[in-house]
Write an enzyme that holds these catalytic residues in place. Structure first.
Site: not given
Ligand code: UD1
Length: 424
Positions: A22-23, A93, A117, A122-125, A306, A398
């Site tokens: 999936k990922n 997301r 979630c 889960r910010p996007i900064d 995961d 999902r």
């Molecule tokens: C992806 C996976 C998810 C997995 C995660 C960590 C997909 C679709 N999903 O999610 O299954 O659990 O990797 O291995 O591939 N963060 C920030 N700011 C940001 C981005 C992330 O603070 O801009 C934080 C997140 O809140 C979290 C951590 O970084 O605490 C890891 O997140 P990230 O690696 O980005 O996970 P996803 O890509 O959302």
């Protein structure tokens, strides 16, 4: 929505084939926004999150559809729209993965803020900071992130944390940027490697994917390809734990063994037998039980967050006390109280769970709060004495393709019952 009745206590025996990841499929689909012409993705898991991404591509003006259960064809021949619909981004997301390709392809991307979630805020900064380093500007208004760039310029992008999604967004955006981009402190997950490989087939110049420094030389266009999605390491890992927790013996087929190495190391440390069979299968058995082992979740190649929930289910039945430390997400122990309802001995303290093995779990009514928590509760139900009723199956759908059917083929007793009342 239906619920599962699981009658536990049956050792799982037999063979199971892992589906596509999936990922990996989600960013690969998003990347087709960059690729002119036709793309065929094979080994695509047929599940809700992927269906949501296919709907997203259609909403953005691409033709995308499942041609058979595991093949998705995408045709990118028209003008791409740059506004992502609210209902799709809030449903999943990972829809935010379209931001990078949209920005690179159209110079604009208007994408709803994904929001938090159940497992964390889960910010996007990190994504936004990266886009800015590639020359984009952005504003956040009325719940949308509005990204703009007349031209993306290759740059040195340092990620404050090796975020999987931010690495993927940067890779996709940088492919069509002018000049060379260096992504430092990049995520190294196998899904990143799959994305880099597909982009290169399409004409991109990506190197170093799978290490912490990824180099991308920008090109002017990418074309459609045929690509086979890698096997799902989390699904494979879930079946490996299903074998162990039921004291069974299962051959898990279609696995990239290196991708599951962080899990295999811990299973072996717990005394579980894991043998490689050929190039892409693992036989897992635990006829004599297993011992406690400590886990700390980390970005790849560390132990995957995961798999933390599923591992916790396993360790509720280990000899001794295990320490589980969750370092990636701030709220990822929601399966623990449900496991306690089944008789597990778990003490929670912020990011740490102390799990002391008990002699047996007992079936109970439990509720799924997120995807991997769902897998953990099913695993516990398979091992428990009596009947476990599992509510909240939408979370499971999902991310797992035909989970109940696959487990039933190994001897599990799982019945799907239409839910009539309010349930838990
Ligand atoms: C992806 C996976 C998810 C997995 C995660 C960590 C997909 C679709 N999903 O999610 O299954 O659990 O990797 O291995 O591939 N963060 C920030 N700011 C940001 C981005 C992330 O603070 O801009 C934080 C997140 O809140 C979290 C951590 O970084 O605490 C890891 O997140 P990230 O690696 O980005 O996970 P996803 O890509 O959302």
């Amino acid at each position: 929505m239906s619920k599962f009745h699981i009658n536990g206590g049956v050792p799982l025996i037999g063979e199971v084939v892992t589906s596509g990841a999936k990922n990996a499929a989600l960013p690969l689909l998003a990347a087709t926004i960059l690729m002119e012409g036709d793309t065929t993705l094979t080994n695509v898991p047929n599940l809700m999150d992927v269906i949501t991404m296919v709907r997203m591509l259609k909403a953005l003006g691409l033709n995308a559809e499942y041609r058979s259960p595991n093949i998705v064809k995408i045709s990118n021949t028209k003008k791409v729209r740059h506004v992502a619909p609210y209902e799709l981004v809030t449903a999943m997301r990972a829809s935010f993965f379209v931001a990078g390709p949209l920005l690179a392809k159209t110079g604009l991307a208007k994408v709803p803020m994904p929001g938090g979630c159940s497992i964390g805020s889960r910010p996007i900064d990190i994504h936004l900071k990266g886009f800015k380093q590639l020359g984009a500007s952005y504003s956040i208004e009325h719940g949308f992130v509005d990204l703009r760039a007349k031209k993306l310029i290759g740059s040195h992008v340092y990620l404050d944390f090796p975020s999987v999604g931010a690495t993927e967004n940067m890779m996709m955006a940088a492919c069509l940027a002018e000049g060379t981009t260096l992504i430092e402190n990049a995520a190294q997950e196998p899904e990143i490697v799959d994305l880099g490989n597909m982009l290169n087939k399409a004409g991109a110049q990506v190197s170093g994917h799978g290490t912490s420094t990824i180099t991308i030389k920008g090109v002017t266009s990418l074309t459609g390809v045929t690509h086979n999605v890698i096997p799902d390491r989390v699904e494979a890992g879930t079946f490996m734990i299903a074998a162990a927790i039921t004291r069974g013996n299962v051959l898990v087929k279609h696995v990239n063994t290196l991708d599951v190495e962080p899990l295999v190391v811990k299973l072996k440390a717990a005394g579980i037998k894991v043998e490689e069979v050929g190039n892409d299968a693992l036989r897992v058995s635990a006829l004599n039980g297993f011992q406690a082992v400590d886990i700390e979740t980390q970005p790849f190649p560390g132990f995957p967050t995961d798999m933390q929930a599923q591992m916790m289910s396993l360790l509720t039945l280990a000899k001794g006390t295990s320490v589980i430390k969750e370092t990636i997400f701030e709220n990822r122990f929601m399966h623990a109280p449900e496991l306690m309802r089944m008789g597990a001995d778990i003490k929670l303290n912020n990011h740490i769970a102390l799990v002391t093995g008990v002699s047996g779990l007992s079936g109970a009514e439990v509720k799924i709060t997120d995807l991997r928590a769902g897998a953990a509760l099913i695993l516990a139900g398979l091992a428990a004495e009596g009947t476990t009723t599992v509510y909240g199956l939408k979370h499971l759908r999902r991310g797992y393709e035909n989970m109940a059917q696959k487990l039933t083929a190994l001897g599990a007793r799982i019945d799907e019952i239409p839910e009539t009342g309010a349930g838990r």
